[in-house]
Design a protein around this motif. Structure first.
Motif, PDB file in Angstrom:
ATOM      1  N   LEU A   4       0.824  -1.194   0.000  1.00 39.70           N
ATOM      2  CA  LEU A   4       0.000   0.000   0.000  1.00 39.70           C
ATOM      3  C   LEU A   4       0.866   1.253   0.000  1.00 39.70           C
ATOM      4  CD1 LEU A   4      -3.042   0.567  -0.017  1.00 39.70           C
ATOM      5  CD2 LEU A   4      -2.931   0.747   2.458  1.00 39.70           C
ATOM      6  N   TRP A   5       0.669   2.120  -0.968  1.00 41.20           N
ATOM      7  CA  TRP A   5       1.366   3.390  -1.160  1.00 41.20           C
ATOM      8  C   TRP A   5       2.833   3.239  -1.554  1.00 41.20           C
ATOM      9  CZ3 TRP A   5      -2.144   6.678  -2.097  1.00 41.20           C
ATOM     10  CH2 TRP A   5      -3.351   6.649  -1.396  1.00 41.20           C
ATOM     11  N   LEU A   6       3.321   2.014  -1.692  1.00 39.30           N
ATOM     12  CA  LEU A   6       4.727   1.788  -2.062  1.00 39.30           C
ATOM     13  C   LEU A   6       4.888   1.231  -3.466  1.00 39.30           C
ATOM     14  CD1 LEU A   6       5.916   0.131   1.260  1.00 39.30           C
ATOM     15  CD2 LEU A   6       6.302   2.484   0.520  1.00 39.30           C
ATOM     16  N   LYS A   7       4.047   0.278  -3.825  1.00 39.80           N
ATOM     17  CA  LYS A   7       4.160  -0.428  -5.108  1.00 39.80           C
ATOM     18  C   LYS A   7       2.783  -0.587  -5.740  1.00 39.80           C
ATOM     19  CE  LYS A   7       8.579  -1.543  -5.121  1.00 39.80           C
ATOM     20  NZ  LYS A   7       9.494  -1.167  -6.199  1.00 39.80           N
ATOM     21  N   ARG A   8       2.796  -0.862  -7.047  1.00 40.86           N
ATOM     22  CA  ARG A   8       1.577  -1.208  -7.775  1.00 40.86           C
ATOM     23  C   ARG A   8       1.634  -2.705  -8.062  1.00 40.86           C
ATOM     24  NH1 ARG A   8       3.173   3.804  -9.913  1.00 40.86           N
ATOM     25  NH2 ARG A   8       1.593   5.364  -9.480  1.00 40.86           N
ATOM     26  N   PRO A   9       0.935  -3.510  -7.302  1.00 41.32           N
ATOM     27  CA  PRO A   9       0.974  -4.959  -7.538  1.00 41.32           C
ATOM     28  C   PRO A   9       0.271  -5.366  -8.826  1.00 41.32           C
ATOM     29  CG  PRO A   9       0.232  -4.468  -5.301  1.00 41.32           C
ATOM     30  CD  PRO A   9       0.213  -3.183  -6.070  1.00 41.32           C
ATOM     31  N   ILE A  10       0.923  -6.261  -9.539  1.00 43.33           N
ATOM     32  CA  ILE A  10       0.298  -6.997 -10.623  1.00 43.33           C
ATOM     33  C   ILE A  10       0.229  -8.425 -10.113  1.00 43.33           C
ATOM     34  CG2 ILE A  10       0.638  -7.986 -12.917  1.00 43.33           C
ATOM     35  CD1 ILE A  10       1.864  -5.347 -13.785  1.00 43.33           C
ATOM     36  N   VAL A  11      -0.974  -8.975 -10.018  1.00 38.10           N
ATOM     37  CA  VAL A  11      -1.153 -10.325  -9.499  1.00 38.10           C
ATOM     38  C   VAL A  11      -1.584 -11.216 -10.665  1.00 38.10           C
ATOM     39  CG1 VAL A  11      -2.222 -11.749  -7.723  1.00 38.10           C
ATOM     40  CG2 VAL A  11      -1.939  -9.294  -7.329  1.00 38.10           C
ATOM     41  N   VAL A  12      -0.854 -12.311 -10.840  1.00 47.62           N
ATOM     42  CA  VAL A  12      -1.157 -13.253 -11.916  1.00 47.62           C
ATOM     43  C   VAL A  12      -1.540 -14.584 -11.274  1.00 47.62           C
ATOM     44  CG1 VAL A  12      -0.338 -14.364 -14.021  1.00 47.62           C
ATOM     45  CG2 VAL A  12       0.525 -12.091 -13.396  1.00 47.62           C
ATOM     46  N   PHE A  13      -2.791 -14.981 -11.497  1.00 49.42           N
ATOM     47  CA  PHE A  13      -3.307 -16.236 -10.960  1.00 49.42           C
ATOM     48  C   PHE A  13      -3.438 -17.274 -12.073  1.00 49.42           C
ATOM     49  CE2 PHE A  13      -5.266 -13.084  -8.093  1.00 49.42           C
ATOM     50  CZ  PHE A  13      -4.936 -13.616  -6.856  1.00 49.42           C
ATOM     51  N   ALA A  14      -3.283 -18.528 -11.705  1.00 49.50           N
ATOM     52  CA  ALA A  14      -3.589 -19.649 -12.590  1.00 49.50           C
ATOM     53  C   ALA A  14      -3.793 -20.868 -11.701  1.00 49.50           C
ATOM     54  CB  ALA A  14      -2.458 -19.894 -13.583  1.00 49.50           C
ATOM     55  N   ASP A  15      -4.431 -21.882 -12.246  1.00 45.49           N
ATOM     56  CA  ASP A  15      -4.626 -23.115 -11.492  1.00 45.49           C
ATOM     57  C   ASP A  15      -3.401 -24.017 -11.565  1.00 45.49           C
ATOM     58  OD1 ASP A  15      -7.103 -22.276 -10.716  1.00 45.49           O
ATOM     59  OD2 ASP A  15      -8.187 -23.425 -12.234  1.00 45.49           O
ATOM     60  N   SER A  16      -2.461 -23.675 -12.452  1.00 48.89           N
ATOM     61  CA  SER A  16      -1.239 -24.462 -12.627  1.00 48.89           C
ATOM     62  C   SER A  16      -0.183 -23.582 -13.282  1.00 48.89           C
ATOM     63  CB  SER A  16      -1.526 -25.666 -13.526  1.00 48.89           C
ATOM     64  OG  SER A  16      -0.327 -26.197 -14.040  1.00 48.89           O
ATOM     65  N   PRO A  17       1.093 -23.764 -12.922  1.00 46.20           N
ATOM     66  CA  PRO A  17       2.144 -22.997 -13.595  1.00 46.20           C
ATOM     67  C   PRO A  17       2.294 -23.389 -15.067  1.00 46.20           C
ATOM     68  CG  PRO A  17       3.094 -24.510 -11.983  1.00 46.20           C
ATOM     69  CD  PRO A  17       1.610 -24.589 -11.840  1.00 46.20           C
ATOM     70  N   ALA A  18       1.667 -24.487 -15.494  1.00 45.06           N
ATOM     71  CA  ALA A  18       1.726 -24.923 -16.888  1.00 45.06           C
ATOM     72  C   ALA A  18       0.619 -24.308 -17.741  1.00 45.06           C
ATOM     73  CB  ALA A  18       1.646 -26.441 -16.955  1.00 45.06           C
ATOM     74  N   ASP A  19      -0.300 -23.555 -17.146  1.00 42.36           N
ATOM     75  CA  ASP A  19      -1.377 -22.908 -17.890  1.00 42.36           C
ATOM     76  C   ASP A  19      -0.751 -22.009 -18.960  1.00 42.36           C
ATOM     77  OD1 ASP A  19      -3.315 -21.008 -18.770  1.00 42.36           O
ATOM     78  OD2 ASP A  19      -4.440 -21.227 -16.899  1.00 42.36           O
ATOM     79  N   PRO A  20      -1.076 -22.221 -20.240  1.00 44.70           N
ATOM     80  CA  PRO A  20      -0.472 -21.426 -21.319  1.00 44.70           C
ATOM     81  C   PRO A  20      -0.692 -19.922 -21.161  1.00 44.70           C
ATOM     82  CG  PRO A  20      -1.737 -23.253 -22.229  1.00 44.70           C
ATOM     83  CD  PRO A  20      -1.991 -23.239 -20.755  1.00 44.70           C
TER      84      PRO A  20
END
Length: 148
Positions: free
Chosen positions: A42-58
């Motif tokens: 908060l107030w320090l960074k702009r988070p980009i959050v990347v979700f997937a059900d598996s690290p192999a998701d294309p």
């Protein structure tokens, strides 16, 4: 002076063993979301959050590739990248944002959820969205005024 103190505080917070830049490139941390909470940024960074059900998701693989190709541009905008590919772990961030499968989320420094996308987004599109934010506009003005 406040900017220097905020930068120093952010560097201390994000310099743990989980923080790293892909390929040793720019200083954009790529962190496991399960080890963090959004309030840390908060107030320090702009988070980009990347979700997937598996690290192999294309879609996940494509999104991470898109982000890591342009880390320098993301660093200029105080971005931190958080990843979560384990739905069973039910991280605090996953519980808060409630993704279904792949999801990309951009969060402003004030904690506002700016974007939620069910498909990968290019860094050019991401930075355009960031640059429209009021706080980013103020940062740009401050940088211009600081020039001799």
């Amino acid at each position: 002076m406040r900017r220097i103190l905020a930068s120093a505080l952010a560097a201390l917070m994000l310099s743990g063993p989980a923080a790293h830049a892909a390929d040793g490139a720019a200083g954009v941390p790529i962190l496991e979301a399960g080890n963090h909470e959004l309030s840390e940024f908060l107030w320090l960074k702009r988070p980009i959050v990347v979700f997937a059900d598996s690290p192999a998701d294309p879609r996940y693989v494509e999104q991470i590739n898109l982000l890591t190709e342009r880390l320098d541009i993301l660093e200029e905008r105080d971005v931190v990248i958080l990843t979560d590919t384990d739905p069973a772990a039910q991280s605090t961030i996953r519980t808060e944002l409630r993704p279904r499968g792949f999801m990309f989320v951009l969060i402003a420094k004030d904690g506002t959820k700016v974007l939620r996308k069910p498909f990968p987004w290019d860094v050019r599109e991401i930075t355009r969205s960031i640059d429209k934010l009021p706080l980013r506009q103020q940062e740009i003005r401050d940088q211009r005024n600081a020039l001799p």
